[in-house]
Design an enzyme around this catalytic site. Sequence first.
Site, short mmCIF file in Angstrom:
data_model
loop_
_atom_site.label_atom_id
_atom_site.label_comp_id
_atom_site.label_asym_id
_atom_site.label_seq_id
_atom_site.Cartn_x
_atom_site.Cartn_y
_atom_site.Cartn_z
N ALA A 155 54.87 -1.57 69.45
CA ALA A 155 55.35 -0.59 69.99
C ALA A 155 56.10 -1.80 71.31
CB ALA A 155 54.67 0.76 70.58
N CYS A 156 56.12 -0.66 72.53
CA CYS A 156 56.67 -1.22 73.60
C CYS A 156 56.24 -2.74 74.20
CB CYS A 156 56.51 0.00 74.16
SG CYS A 156 57.80 1.44 74.42
N SER A 157 55.34 -2.92 73.16
CA SER A 157 53.77 -4.18 74.08
C SER A 157 54.72 -5.20 73.39
CB SER A 157 53.14 -3.77 74.61
OG SER A 157 52.24 -2.89 75.40
#
Length: 373
Positions: A155-157
Site C-alpha cells: 500500500a502507501c508504504s
Amino acid sequence: MHNVVISGTGLYTPANSISNEELVQSFNTYVAQFNADNADAIARGEVEALTESSAAFIEKASGIKSRFVMDKEGILDPQRMAPRLPERSNDEWSVLCQMAIGAAEQALQRAGKTAADIDGVIVACSNLQRAYPAIAIEVQEALGIQGFGFDMNVACSSATFGIQTAANSIQVGQARAILMVNPEVCTGHLNFRDRDSHFIFGDAATAVIIERADLATSPYQFDIVSTKLLTKFSNNIRNNFGFLNRAAEEGIGARDKLFVQEGRKVFRDVCPMVAELVAAHLEENKLNVSDVKRFWLHQANLSMNHLIVKKLLGRDATEQEAPVILDTYANTSSAGSVIAFHKNQDDLPAGSLAVLSSFGAGYSIGSVILRKR
C-alpha cells in the site's frame, strides 16, 4: 557487503489537474440530482439525503487544494465520476508502465546511468492493474534492462519497502543497481461519490535508482544509512476489489470494492506508531532526532504530518524541515514521500541527515535514514 546509495530520483506528473472547486462542483451536482431523484424516499425516511461538499471543507480536513489525474473529464462527469482509461491492446505499454517509464527515465538521467547499468526492476505500488505478467517485467522490457523484475504491494508504504528490498539485494552482491518505481493511478480506486473521501487521491509515478556506492557517479547521492519496516494488521484502511469478486456476485459493486477507511481511527492509530518507529530507528543507529535536517513523509493528510514531526521534535516543524507537496498532488499513495524527496533534496548540504518515511494501509510503516554525500 557493499555500501548502498540512492543516486537518482524521478517524477512523472500527469498533464491534468483538478482543483477543489472543480471537484466540489461535480460532486454537488451529483448530490442535487441524487436528492431530487430520491425525494419521496428521503421524505419517508427510507433513504438518507446526501450532503454537499465545499472546497473549504476539503482543505481544512486534508490540506489538499488540487490533484493531478490521468483523466479529468470522466472524474468530473456527474453521470460517471470515475476516470475513463480505455483498455489498451496487449501489444501496447500499459498505463502503469507508461507512467513508470516517464519517472524512470528522469531518475536514470539524474543518476547518470543507462539501462545497461541496471540489474533489476521493482514496481512497488498500491494498485496493480493486472495480476500478471508483472508490471515490473513490462517496464524492464520497455527500458531494455537485462536481469530481473517483480511487483510488490505494501500500500502507501510500498516505496520504502521497495527501497529496503533493493538495498538488501545490492548489499549482498545480487545486483549492481536496481530501479524501483511507484506508478499510482489512485483515482482508479477512489469513490468520487463519497463526501468523506472523494478528494483524497491523485495520480503520479516516482522512481528511485538504488546502487552500489563504489559505482555511483551522480551528484545527487544519498547514503542509505539504515532501513526499518513495521506492519500491523488493521481493517481501518481497506479495498476488497480482486479477481475473486466474480466468484461472489453478491459483492459486485459494493462500496468496499473501492477505497474505504475509518479516518479518525487511522489518525489515532498511525501517528504515534510512525513517530515511535522513526525515533527508535534513529536511536538504534545512535543518531539524534535533532540532527535530522529533513523529513520526507508520506503525503496523506497535513495534520498527520504536523503531529508526527511534532512528536519527534517536540515542536512544530518548519516547511523546510518537513516539505509538503500534498497541497498540489493530494495523496498519491506510495509515490507521495518520494515526490517530497525528489522536489526537496538539492538544497541540502553534504553530510545532512534526513528521513524518508511512509505509512498506510496494513498498517504498514517504513523508515529510511539517509545522509547526503
